[in-house]
Scaffold this motif. Structure first.
Motif, mmCIF file in Angstrom:
data_model
loop_
_atom_site.group_PDB
_atom_site.id
_atom_site.type_symbol
_atom_site.label_atom_id
_atom_site.label_comp_id
_atom_site.label_asym_id
_atom_site.label_seq_id
_atom_site.Cartn_x
_atom_site.Cartn_y
_atom_site.Cartn_z
ATOM 1 N N GLU A 81 42.237 34.442 45.015
ATOM 2 C CA GLU A 81 40.854 34.821 44.747
ATOM 3 C C GLU A 81 40.648 36.315 44.954
ATOM 4 O O GLU A 81 40.790 36.812 46.082
ATOM 5 C CB GLU A 81 39.922 34.029 45.666
ATOM 6 C CG GLU A 81 38.450 34.283 45.430
ATOM 7 C CD GLU A 81 37.569 33.406 46.320
ATOM 8 O OE1 GLU A 81 36.397 33.207 45.956
ATOM 9 O OE2 GLU A 81 38.056 32.922 47.362
ATOM 10 N N ARG A 117 26.632 33.019 39.305
ATOM 11 C CA ARG A 117 26.966 33.013 37.880
ATOM 12 C C ARG A 117 25.867 33.660 37.034
ATOM 13 O O ARG A 117 26.120 34.083 35.914
ATOM 14 C CB ARG A 117 27.251 31.586 37.419
ATOM 15 C CG ARG A 117 28.404 30.973 38.216
ATOM 16 C CD ARG A 117 28.887 29.660 37.663
ATOM 17 N NE ARG A 117 29.902 29.080 38.553
ATOM 18 C CZ ARG A 117 30.563 27.977 38.306
ATOM 19 N NH1 ARG A 117 30.319 27.294 37.184
ATOM 20 N NH2 ARG A 117 31.469 27.516 39.151
ATOM 21 N N PRO A 168 33.988 45.134 40.335
ATOM 22 C CA PRO A 168 35.393 44.864 40.641
ATOM 23 C C PRO A 168 36.057 46.040 41.360
ATOM 24 O O PRO A 168 35.630 47.195 41.214
ATOM 25 C CB PRO A 168 36.026 44.654 39.255
ATOM 26 C CG PRO A 168 34.884 44.344 38.347
ATOM 27 C CD PRO A 168 33.709 45.102 38.889
ATOM 28 N N GLY A 177 37.205 33.141 37.492
ATOM 29 C CA GLY A 177 37.696 34.424 37.979
ATOM 30 C C GLY A 177 38.861 34.365 38.935
ATOM 31 O O GLY A 177 39.368 35.403 39.356
ATOM 32 N N GLN A 220 35.488 36.259 45.014
ATOM 33 C CA GLN A 220 35.032 36.001 43.645
ATOM 34 C C GLN A 220 34.105 34.791 43.534
ATOM 35 O O GLN A 220 33.064 34.852 42.861
ATOM 36 C CB GLN A 220 36.253 35.784 42.744
ATOM 37 C CG GLN A 220 35.935 35.374 41.319
ATOM 38 C CD GLN A 220 35.300 36.486 40.516
ATOM 39 O OE1 GLN A 220 35.848 37.582 40.437
ATOM 40 N NE2 GLN A 220 34.152 36.231 39.901
#
Length: 307
Positions: free
Chosen positions: A163, A253, A263, A301, A248
């Motif tokens: 993750e 969402r 990121p 992800g 992540q």
């Protein structure tokens, strides 16, 4: 000597406190104390040293508790063998999960588990890694979802997913416009961290070790603050208190009006999430069914692992 008495001494050894041990065993403290005193008299040894603030094990007590843990595990194994002879998927599965995974994986996992194995309800325990490891060892849990690394306890381990981490920043923050952020850039920010005991805190400090110093005048660091949960920290970030690092699956969402998740630049820090269980646990089909339910989740992800 009874299994109940052995469970009591293991609980006291773990909690280092008679009151907390009694609470964990769902009995009154006098009941637990009388049972342990009876066992000490039967064995003619002193298992615990009773101090004013904490209970400690005598040298003989340490050996007795280790043996008691083995006996409890073997007794649980007998039940598991008997259950396996009927239907290994019939009956509850006691699953532990760490705080920084539970809120984000469990809602979907439980739905899939109900659909795929309705005869195997999940009894859930959310806790710190060190506590879950203790509960696995003593047979209070059948398996646990945790993040590596953790101490080698001889458990069987199946990797689930890797993750990646992201940086959460206030929507009005200059970094919110960036496509990626390097860990070096975070040195200049006010960092919000989980409190001591959370393994994810240690993961963040590996990415940004400078924040371990907690000094407002350390070069390149403004200050760091602690929070009790990732969700609380994200609210603090949204209000402009600072920035934080999140896994992540904790990223909502739907876009957030006051929060942006950016990121990391390569190399992207991440954690490996695994399923762990005692090697003596005999309901192999139950472990396989749980893994299948986890893999049925979307897990957006993350990099799924099937080895």
């Amino acid at each position: 000597m009874t299994l109940t008495e052995l469970r009591y001494i293991v609980a006291v050894a773990r909690e280092r406190h008679f009151g907390r041990a009694a609470e964990a065993c769902h009995v009154s403290q006098p009941t637990l104390s009388v049972a342990i005193k009876k066992l000490e008299e039967e064995l003619d040894v002193k298992i615990f040293e009773r101090g004013s603030n904490e209970v400690s094990l005598t040298p003989l007590g340490e050996a007795i508790v280790r043996q008691a843990q083995g006996v409890i595990e073997q007794a649980q194994g007998i039940r598991e063998i008997a259950q396996r002879g009927k239907d290994p998927l019939a009956g509850p599965l006691r699953l532990g999960i760490i705080y920084t995974i539970g809120p984000y994986l469990l809602p979907e996992l439980v739905r899939h588990a109900i659909d795929m194995t309705p005869q195997m309800p999940l009894i859930l325990q959310e806790n710190f890694t060190v506590k879950l490891l203790d509960m696995l060892r003593t047979g209070e849990l059948d398996c646990a979802i945790m993040a590596e690394p953790f101490p080698d306890t001889g458990l069987a381990i199946a990797p689930l997913y890797d993750e990646p981490f992201l940086v959460a920043v206030p929507a009005q923050h200059p970094l919110a416009q960036r496509k990626t952020i390097s860990s070096e850039e975070l040195k200049r920010e006010t960092m919000l961290l989980l409190g001591t005991g959370h393994c994810f805190r240690d993961h963040v400090l590996e990415v940004c070790p400078e924040f371990a110093r907690f000094s407002s005048d350390t070069e390149g660091i403004k200050k760091s603050f602690e929070g009790s949960s990732l969700e609380t920290i994200k609210h603090m970030v949204a209000s402009g208190m600072g920035v934080t690092v999140v896994p992540q699956l904790s990223v909502p969402r739907e876009p957030q009006p006051h929060l942006v998740f950016v990121p990391f630049a390569a190399p992207v820090p991440s954690r490996r999430v695994v399923l762990a269980w005692r090697r003596s646990f005999t309901r192999y089909e139950a472990i396989a069914a749980l893994r299948n339910a986890i893999y049925a989740c979307e897990l957006p992800g993350v990099a799924r692992l099937t080895a």
